[in-house]
Enzyme design. Structure first.
Site, PDB file in Angstrom:
ATOM      1  N   PRO A  24       0.845  -1.191   0.000  1.00  0.00           N
ATOM      2  CG  PRO A  24       0.122  -0.930   2.232  1.00  0.00           C
ATOM      3  CD  PRO A  24       0.911  -1.833   1.332  1.00  0.00           C
ATOM      4  CG  MET A  25       3.688   2.618  -1.560  1.00  0.00           C
ATOM      5  SD  MET A  25       5.020   2.779  -2.744  1.00  0.00           S
ATOM      6  CE  MET A  25       4.548   1.543  -3.931  1.00  0.00           C
ATOM      7  CB  ALA A  26      -0.434   7.529   0.901  1.00  0.00           C
ATOM      8  CD  GLN A  78      -2.692   0.384   5.166  1.00  0.00           C
ATOM      9  OE1 GLN A  78      -2.451   1.503   4.746  1.00  0.00           O
ATOM     10  NE2 GLN A  78      -1.744  -0.445   5.553  1.00  0.00           N
ATOM     11  CB  CYS A 108       0.636   6.099   8.853  1.00  0.00           C
ATOM     12  SG  CYS A 108       0.867   7.727   8.127  1.00  0.00           S
ATOM     13  CE  LYS A 147       3.141  -2.001   4.888  1.00  0.00           C
ATOM     14  NZ  LYS A 147       3.499  -0.601   5.151  1.00  0.00           N
ATOM     15  N   GLY A 209      10.131  -4.020   3.290  1.00  0.00           N
ATOM     16  CA  GLY A 209      11.266  -3.126   3.501  1.00  0.00           C
ATOM     17  C   GLY A 209      12.492  -3.536   2.724  1.00  0.00           C
ATOM     18  CG  ASP A 210      15.373  -1.527   2.808  1.00  0.00           C
ATOM     19  OD1 ASP A 210      14.729  -0.534   2.407  1.00  0.00           O
ATOM     20  OD2 ASP A 210      16.038  -1.522   3.851  1.00  0.00           O
ATOM     21  NE  ARG A 233      11.214   2.919  -0.094  1.00  0.00           N
ATOM     22  CZ  ARG A 233      12.125   3.072   0.867  1.00  0.00           C
ATOM     23  NH1 ARG A 233      12.672   4.258   1.048  1.00  0.00           N
ATOM     24  NH2 ARG A 233      12.470   2.055   1.631  1.00  0.00           N
TER      25      ARG A 233
HETATM   26  C1  LIG Z   1       5.063   6.996  -1.081  1.00  0.00           C
HETATM   27  C2  LIG Z   1       4.787   5.963  -0.037  1.00  0.00           C
HETATM   28  C3  LIG Z   1       3.522   5.840   0.492  1.00  0.00           C
HETATM   29  C4  LIG Z   1       3.237   4.866   1.459  1.00  0.00           C
HETATM   30  N1  LIG Z   1       1.960   4.738   1.922  1.00  0.00           N
HETATM   31  C5  LIG Z   1       1.641   3.708   2.762  1.00  0.00           C
HETATM   32  C6  LIG Z   1       0.288   3.465   3.152  1.00  0.00           C
HETATM   33  O1  LIG Z   1      -0.662   4.136   2.723  1.00  0.00           O
HETATM   34  N2  LIG Z   1       0.065   2.448   4.018  1.00  0.00           N
HETATM   35  C7  LIG Z   1       1.069   1.656   4.503  1.00  0.00           C
HETATM   36  O2  LIG Z   1       0.822   0.734   5.283  1.00  0.00           O
HETATM   37  N3  LIG Z   1       2.363   1.861   4.140  1.00  0.00           N
HETATM   38  C8  LIG Z   1       2.658   2.848   3.270  1.00  0.00           C
HETATM   39  N4  LIG Z   1       3.970   3.018   2.855  1.00  0.00           N
HETATM   40  C9  LIG Z   1       5.008   2.096   3.327  1.00  0.00           C
HETATM   41  C10 LIG Z   1       5.235   0.948   2.357  1.00  0.00           C
HETATM   42  O3  LIG Z   1       4.075   0.151   2.214  1.00  0.00           O
HETATM   43  C11 LIG Z   1       6.434   0.053   2.786  1.00  0.00           C
HETATM   44  O4  LIG Z   1       6.139  -0.572   4.012  1.00  0.00           O
HETATM   45  C12 LIG Z   1       7.747   0.847   2.936  1.00  0.00           C
HETATM   46  O5  LIG Z   1       7.894   1.759   1.855  1.00  0.00           O
HETATM   47  C13 LIG Z   1       8.961  -0.080   2.954  1.00  0.00           C
HETATM   48  O6  LIG Z   1       9.051  -0.834   1.772  1.00  0.00           O
HETATM   49  P1  LIG Z   1      10.070  -0.513   0.536  1.00  0.00           P
HETATM   50  O7  LIG Z   1      11.449  -0.493   1.102  1.00  0.00           O
HETATM   51  O8  LIG Z   1       9.813  -1.674  -0.404  1.00  0.00           O
HETATM   52  O9  LIG Z   1       9.687   0.808  -0.012  1.00  0.00           O
HETATM   53  C14 LIG Z   1       4.261   4.009   1.915  1.00  0.00           C
HETATM   54  C15 LIG Z   1       5.551   4.153   1.390  1.00  0.00           C
HETATM   55  C16 LIG Z   1       5.822   5.100   0.419  1.00  0.00           C
HETATM   56  C17 LIG Z   1       7.219   5.195  -0.133  1.00  0.00           C
END
Ligand SMILES: Cc1cc2nc3c(=O)[nH]c(=O)nc-3n(C[C@H](O)[C@H](O)[C@H](O)COP(=O)(O)O)c2cc1C
Length: 354
Positions: A24-26, A78, A108, A147, A209-210, A233
């Site tokens: 999930p990404m806002a 979510q 968050c 989460k 994460g990562d 990401r």
């Molecule tokens: C732009 C952005 C928006 C995000 N929005 C949410 C969200 O709405 N809900 C959530 O649980 N996590 C959110 N996250 C966190 C990601 O789901 C993830 O847990 C975090 O980026 C680590 O993973 P990554 O290293 O693969 O980026 C967001 C992350 C980014 C970068």
């Protein structure tokens, strides 16, 4: 023996066909992103965080988040909030909208959210966190999941105490992003704590994460014993990363393939958000898609200056003429979206939601 990323697993009664979850990404995880993610190998996709208060107040814009397309399943929607009653109501709406799973955001780190008692704040208020999960689990038939971050302060291990309690309260799976809320997105995700959580709970754990490559995905699964990895990401403008993680071959898309996927994404974003919102929303995606050495920098910048998505599409076809038939094929193969409601705005844009 290395883990098989294409092996199905379950969250409650929901079968998830691969061990890759699209995060999930806002401001990112619109339906277009989720459908594309499923097409490229994610076994489960998630909506961005949706405000329970927005749902409670029947906010039309918030309702826009609850649109589910036929080719998204399985899909988690979510929700975030700190009031058990409002979260339970929101969960019922989410279930009625067609979500297969209701996920709750306890990660968050953004102040606008934590100051209301929601998001990562719940990592520090275990009793309230459990009441929220109990209320949500009791209100729907579909599995409910949470989460989390590791905790609020750097070095916190709150997730290890809280995780088993959330399971007792009714969580059918947990996702852990093992950074503290204080860390936001700096430093590294410490998956040794994910491994500890896996030891402590009887439900599947998703490691977030990562993870951006197949190597990292396999290493994290092996290190932690998690049921699946979540990619955030690494999938921005790069669905090929999901395919590489799923199938094991490095995918170097051609310029034509990149332009075609971007054009399909643009068309869907316009259908979902309306042209006016889509113009602004899409800007960050141009850099994400066209980066990785795929197109020259000035071209990306040029696209962000254009006032309509039609102009953007015209430039993309001019730069990659072979993309047009690919777009036609992709759009012909795709099932039609169920509804055509246009949204004039995105309700909540809390970037960095977890
Ligand atoms: C732009 C952005 C928006 C995000 N929005 C949410 C969200 O709405 N809900 C959530 O649980 N996590 C959110 N996250 C966190 C990601 O789901 C993830 O847990 C975090 O980026 C680590 O993973 P990554 O290293 O693969 O980026 C967001 C992350 C980014 C970068």
């Amino acid at each position: 023996m290395p883990v098989n990323l294409l092996q199905p697993w379950r969250i409650g009664g929901v079968e998830v066909p691969t061990r890759i979850v699209l995060a999930p990404m806002a401001g990112v995880s619109i339906q277009a992103f989720r459908r594309q993610g499923r097409r490229f190998g994610a076994g489960l996709v998630c909506s961005e965080m949706v405000s329970a208060a927005g749902i409670e107040h029947r906010n039309e814009r918030t309702f826009g988040y609850l649109r589910v397309a036929a080719d998204e399943h399985p899909l988690a929607i979510q929700i975030f909030g700190a009031d058990p009653g409002a979260m339970a109501d929101a969960a019922r709406m989410v279930e009625a909208a067609g979500a297969d799973i209701v996920d709750m955001n306890f990660g968050c780190p953004v102040r606008k959210v934590t100051k209301t008692g929601a998001g990562a704040h719940l990592m520090e208020d275990a009793d309230l966190a459990c009441r929220v999960v109990e209320a949500v689990a009791a209100s729907v038939e579909v599995p409910v999941t949470v989460k989390m971050r590791r905790g609020v302060a750097n070095g916190s291990r709150a997730c290890l105490e809280l995780g088993p309690r959330l399971v007792e309260a009714g969580a059918a799976a947990l996702t852990l992003h093992p950074r503290s809320a204080q860390q936001m997105y700096t430093g590294e995700a410490d998956h040794s704590i994910t491994a500890e959580l896996v030891e402590r709970v009887s439900v599947p754990v998703v490691a977030s994460g990562d993870v951006t490559s197949r190597e990292q995905a396999l290493a994290v699964l092996e290190q932690t014993g998690a049921a699946a990895v979540m990619v955030a990401r690494g999938a921005q403008g790069n669905p090929w990363a999901l395919r590489e993680i799923a199938e094991g071959e490095a995918f170097r898309p051609t310029r034509e393939e990149v332009a075609a996927e971007l054009v399909v994404f643009i068309h869907e974003a316009v259908r979902e958000l309306g042209e006016q919102r889509a113009v602004g929303f899409l800007k960050k995606f141009y850099g994400w898609y066209l980066g990785h050495g795929r197109f020259p920098k000035p071209f990306k910048q040029e696209l962000t200056q254009l006032g309509t998505t039609e102009e953007v599409v015209t430039r993309l076809f001019a730069a990659a003429p072979g993309a047009a038939p690919l777009v036609e094929r992709l759009e012909a193969e795709r099932p039609a979206a169920e509804d055509e409601v246009l949204l004039d705005a995105l309700p909540i844009s809390v970037y960095g939601g977890g």
